[in-house]
Design a protein around this motif. Structure first.
Motif, short mmCIF file in Angstrom:
data_model
loop_
_atom_site.label_atom_id
_atom_site.label_comp_id
_atom_site.label_asym_id
_atom_site.label_seq_id
_atom_site.Cartn_x
_atom_site.Cartn_y
_atom_site.Cartn_z
N ASN A 111 0.83 -1.21 0.00
CA ASN A 111 0.00 0.00 0.00
C ASN A 111 0.87 1.26 0.00
OD1 ASN A 111 -2.62 -0.96 -0.21
ND2 ASN A 111 -2.72 -1.43 1.97
N ALA A 171 1.09 4.15 -2.94
CA ALA A 171 0.90 5.57 -2.64
C ALA A 171 2.11 6.39 -3.09
CB ALA A 171 0.66 5.75 -1.14
N ARG A 218 2.14 6.68 -7.06
CA ARG A 218 0.86 6.98 -7.71
C ARG A 218 1.04 7.72 -9.03
NH1 ARG A 218 -3.41 10.79 -7.61
NH2 ARG A 218 -2.21 12.24 -6.37
N THR A 240 -6.88 7.13 -5.44
CA THR A 240 -6.14 6.23 -4.55
C THR A 240 -6.08 4.84 -5.15
OG1 THR A 240 -8.12 5.62 -3.30
CG2 THR A 240 -6.82 7.46 -2.44
N SER A 242 -5.09 0.79 -3.53
CA SER A 242 -4.74 0.02 -2.34
C SER A 242 -4.76 -1.46 -2.68
CB SER A 242 -5.69 0.33 -1.18
OG SER A 242 -7.02 0.06 -1.55
#
Length: 175
Positions: A10, A14, A17, A36, A38
């Motif tokens: 995760n 992030a 991205r 987002t 995940s």
């Protein structure tokens, strides 16, 4: 160990991205953005992408070609470790797809096309190129907006609550 790897994945998503969005943009041939991403686990590695947007080509309009609330991508873990991406399933939740037809063609005809030269073949003994296989695709609670600009008055059609699915999606060319 699994929980540690989960949180690291995760964090990796992030941190990368913008890079992931850029790679997706290069693959699709249009600007791609998302809010987002995940990781989770189901029958394999599952990636949830929220707020996904795929831009439209300028001459077709200003609305996004694709906008959706969430997408779920389930990837087989073992093949990924062998440099093959086997997408077991893709689920699009609440997508809005803009289909536009003009005298020059459809707005989706250039998806996956790129102006870049194809990558050179790997050197003998080097790692094989990545391969992509998509096992299934489903769409729930979708909206399709179709616009035909070929006629003088044009045609506009909106289909709401659209649901669709398909399996064994393979191909050697553009999307």
């Amino acid at each position: 160990l699994g929980i540690f790897a989960f949180f690291n994945l995760n964090a990796l998503l992030a941190q990368n991205r913008d890079r992931i969005a850029r790679l997706a943009s290069d693959a699709v041939g249009r600007q791609v953005a998302f809010e987002t991403a995940s990781v989770g686990f189901s029958n394999g590695l599952a990636i949830r992408i929220d707020g996904l947007r795929v831009a439209e080509e300028e001459h077709f309009g200003k609305a996004d070609f694709l906008a959706l609330d969430s997408a779920f991508v389930e990837v087989a873990l073992w093949p990924a470790l062998q440099r093959r991406i086997e997408v077991r399933g893709v689920k699009l939740v609440k997508p809005t797809i803009q289909l536009v037809r003009t005298k020059k063609g459809f707005n989706f005809s250039t998806l996956g096309a790129s102006d870049e030269k194809p990558a050179e073949a790997p050197a003998e003994g080097g790692p094989p190129p990545m391969a992509l296989v998509v096992g299934a695709l489903s769409m729930t609670d979708g909206t399709i907006v179709y616009t035909d600009r070929r006629a003088k008055d044009g045609l506009a059609l909106t289909i709401e609550d659209f649901e669709s699915s398909g399996t064994n999606l393979t191909g050697g060319g553009p999307l």
